[in-house]
Design a protein around this motif. Structure first.
Motif, mmCIF file in Angstrom:
data_model
loop_
_atom_site.group_PDB
_atom_site.id
_atom_site.type_symbol
_atom_site.label_atom_id
_atom_site.label_comp_id
_atom_site.label_asym_id
_atom_site.label_seq_id
_atom_site.Cartn_x
_atom_site.Cartn_y
_atom_site.Cartn_z
ATOM 1 N N CYS A 110 35.607 41.769 38.135
ATOM 2 C CA CYS A 110 36.772 41.151 37.504
ATOM 3 C C CYS A 110 36.587 41.106 35.991
ATOM 4 O O CYS A 110 35.485 40.896 35.502
ATOM 5 C CB CYS A 110 36.955 39.719 38.002
ATOM 6 S SG CYS A 110 37.046 39.589 39.784
ATOM 7 N N GLU A 163 42.121 37.830 37.520
ATOM 8 C CA GLU A 163 41.575 38.812 38.455
ATOM 9 C C GLU A 163 40.632 38.155 39.471
ATOM 10 O O GLU A 163 40.579 38.586 40.622
ATOM 11 C CB GLU A 163 40.848 39.920 37.685
ATOM 12 C CG GLU A 163 41.800 40.774 36.877
ATOM 13 C CD GLU A 163 41.120 41.947 36.194
ATOM 14 O OE1 GLU A 163 41.805 42.635 35.420
ATOM 15 O OE2 GLU A 163 39.919 42.188 36.428
ATOM 16 N N PHE A 178 45.567 47.085 47.060
ATOM 17 C CA PHE A 178 46.046 46.918 45.680
ATOM 18 C C PHE A 178 47.552 47.180 45.592
ATOM 19 O O PHE A 178 48.268 46.504 44.858
ATOM 20 C CB PHE A 178 45.300 47.870 44.741
ATOM 21 C CG PHE A 178 43.912 47.407 44.376
ATOM 22 C CD1 PHE A 178 43.619 46.060 44.241
ATOM 23 C CD2 PHE A 178 42.892 48.332 44.153
ATOM 24 C CE1 PHE A 178 42.339 45.627 43.895
ATOM 25 C CE2 PHE A 178 41.608 47.910 43.804
ATOM 26 C CZ PHE A 178 41.332 46.557 43.678
ATOM 27 N N TYR A 192 46.582 46.838 40.526
ATOM 28 C CA TYR A 192 45.205 47.152 40.143
ATOM 29 C C TYR A 192 44.817 48.522 40.678
ATOM 30 O O TYR A 192 45.444 49.048 41.594
ATOM 31 C CB TYR A 192 44.249 46.089 40.707
ATOM 32 C CG TYR A 192 44.474 44.713 40.126
ATOM 33 C CD1 TYR A 192 44.092 44.419 38.827
ATOM 34 C CD2 TYR A 192 45.076 43.696 40.890
ATOM 35 C CE1 TYR A 192 44.293 43.158 38.288
ATOM 36 C CE2 TYR A 192 45.285 42.430 40.357
ATOM 37 C CZ TYR A 192 44.891 42.160 39.058
ATOM 38 O OH TYR A 192 45.098 40.912 38.532
ATOM 39 N N GLU A 197 40.005 51.502 36.269
ATOM 40 C CA GLU A 197 41.063 51.152 35.312
ATOM 41 C C GLU A 197 40.890 51.969 34.040
ATOM 42 O O GLU A 197 39.777 52.089 33.523
ATOM 43 C CB GLU A 197 40.995 49.658 34.966
ATOM 44 C CG GLU A 197 41.160 48.722 36.166
ATOM 45 C CD GLU A 197 42.583 48.656 36.717
ATOM 46 O OE1 GLU A 197 43.497 49.281 36.133
ATOM 47 O OE2 GLU A 197 42.771 47.980 37.755
ATOM 48 N N ARG A 207 36.471 49.094 38.556
ATOM 49 C CA ARG A 207 36.796 47.844 39.236
ATOM 50 C C ARG A 207 36.042 47.808 40.570
ATOM 51 O O ARG A 207 35.355 46.850 40.876
ATOM 52 C CB ARG A 207 38.301 47.734 39.491
ATOM 53 C CG ARG A 207 38.684 46.461 40.244
ATOM 54 C CD ARG A 207 40.175 46.319 40.392
ATOM 55 N NE ARG A 207 40.824 46.299 39.093
ATOM 56 C CZ ARG A 207 40.760 45.284 38.237
ATOM 57 N NH1 ARG A 207 40.103 44.195 38.533
ATOM 58 N NH2 ARG A 207 41.369 45.355 37.061
#
Lengths: 95, 398
Positions: free
Chosen positions: B137, B142, B239, B250, B254, B295
């Protein structure tokens, strides 16, 4: 039995869905010594049956006990706990 | 209506566990995770959460209690950090191998010695081979969102793996930030009741955790591994569903301002937000730099990662952990492995910093990017370079 299972055949997390299927497993071939019962000395007290960690001691119709060699691992606990020394452990090779 | 609130990540995660209506919480307090179980204990005591709170005597017991709870089909939550995760280590493997979807918040903390309660990623990296889904996170929102997502993904009948939510100790766990709390009805839509298909039940006896003889162990581990890698698909689906309901989308990897970027910086966790400011400054200055952040750490998102970095010339990887005697930080070595067989790949430069709570300022990240570009061009005698260590570091050789 397990030898034939592919990884695809296994349950999630290797869970065993069938209850009590350990009874199919021969553990007797782990044994290097086996118990010999002497009916002359035995007074049917049942301590061997009670202490056997594998529940491999069978109660016979006449009240005596005998090891089920399919399961018996030969640990010798029955011989050790028998107050009458009616059980002797002998090498598997011996007759 | 969702509402805007101010919460630290610890309380945000506890709130997510409450809204997920967990059945069992078993946890042992440890800095910097303490606020998570504290708040959950308070919720149970106040009747705000109908759950069994099991106060245990150690982290080893915490995870053991969680396994028992999950085995009967309870939605189960715990949290720990640093040394606590290490003490739990043995049972961490058992949770994933027995396919119990326990959800665990980790407030990332450095490992002793020297004793440090502050953040780095050594605890997270020490459990990377345990078979848990691991998600990182960047902020408190998040931490909340990933907790809900963790239950959704872990409990999916196609997955049935435990999930760790990693957020940085103190930097997020103890820092209050504005965030959005959803409606309970939205959470209920996203997260169906947990229905564990193999819940222990006296009416349907079965065996969990039988031992594996040599003729079955390999098959068991391979079955687990194949299923674990497949869980990535459900992670993506989770997600998507999350975004459709809550409006925040998400991704496994990312990307931030990566279009036409020649140099990419790779970070994980809360420093990503610091690094983004540096990327903004450099972009405004006309420099072609961007940022990628992993992530999902486990299962490693190979395909998505390669896609994210394929057009870059240089990839600067910033690790918050030393892999002692190894090729670099754990992230940089895995990134190198992921790219090794690619024909076209960026040159990977490895940095380690932010250990044991050492801060990384904007100028530190500026240095990382500038020095990283220099190493990419001219090379370095060291396998990796460090940031913010006093004294010139030499002797990091193969």
């Amino acid at each position: 039995m397990a030898d034939e299972l592919s990884w695809r055949d296994l349950e999630v997390g290797n869970i065993v869905l069938e209850a009590g299927n350990a009874s199919f497993r021969r553990t007797g071939d782990w044994r290097s010594e086996r118990p010999i019962m002497d009916k002359e000395k035995c007074n049917k007290c049942g301590l061997c049956w009670l202490y056997c960690p594998d529940a491999a001691m069978k109660l016979l119709d006449d009240g005596y006990y005998e090891p089920e060699l399919f399961y018996c691992k030969g640990c010798g606990i029955c011989a050790r706990v028998c107050p009458r020394e009616a059980i002797t452990m002998i090498e598997e090779e011996e007759k | 209506m969702s509402k805007r609130v101010a919460l630290e990540a610890s309380f945000a995660t506890a709130e997510a566990a409450r809204m997920a209506d967990v059945d069992v919480v078993a946890a042992y307090p440890i800095t910097p995770q303490t606020h998570v179980p504290e708040r959950l204990a308070e919720m149970v005591a106040n009747g705000e959460l109908k759950a069994a709170y099991i106060p245990v005597e150690s982290e080893h017991s915490a995870m053991s209690a969680c396994l028992g709870a999950a085995a009967v089909g309870a939605r189960t939550f715990t949290a720990t950090a640093g040394q606590g995760l290490e003490l739990m280590h043995e049972v961490v493997y058992v949770a994933s191998s027995m396919r119990y979807p326990v959800v665990m918040a980790i407030c990332n903390r450095a490992l002793s010695a020297p004793l440090s309660v502050w953040c780095d990623h050594s605890d997270a990296m020490a459990v990377r081979d345990t078979g848990w889904i691991q998600v990182f996170c960047q902020n408190n929102q998040e931490a909340f969102d990933m907790t809900l997502w963790a239950f959704r993904v872990g409990e999916d009948p196609k997955v049935l793996f435990p999930v760790m939510i990693h957020f940085d100790g103190f930097t997020l766990s103890h820092v209050t930030e504005p965030m959005i709390l959803p409606e309970q009805s939205e959470v209920d839509t996203f997260l169906p009741k947990f229905q564990y298909p193999f819940a222990l039940n006296p009416d349907k006896p079965m065996t969990h955790g039988a031992f594996g003889l040599p003729e079955i162990y390999s098959e068991t581990k391979i079955a687990q591994e194949v299923a674990f890698r497949k869980s990535k698909d459900v992670a993506i689906q989770g997600f998507k569903e999350f975004g459709d309901i809550f409006g925040r989308y998400y991704h496994l990897v990312e990307s931030y301002r990566t279009e036409d970027a020649k140099t990419l910086l790779l970070t994980m966790g809360s420093f990503t937000e610091t690094a983004k400011i540096v990327i903004d400054r450099k972009r405004d200055n006309g420099e072609m730099v961007g940022l990628v952040s992993l992530r999902l750490w486990r299962p490693f998102p190979f395909e998505e990662f390669r896609q994210a970095v394929k057009n870059a010339e240089t990839l600067i990887v910033f690790d918050r952990c030393i892999s002692s005697g190894g090729p670099g930080g754990p992230v940089s070595s895995e990134v190198r492995a992921a790219l090794y067989d690619e024909k076209e790949k960026p040159r990977v430069v490895s940095f380690i910093g932010g250990l044991g709570g050492r801060d990384m300022s904007l100028s530190d990240f500026e240095y990382v990017i500038e020095r990283g570009n220099e190493i990419a061009e001219k090379g370095s005698e060291e396998l990796f370079e460090t940031v913010g260590v006093r004294g010139k570091v030499t002797g990091i050789r193969g």
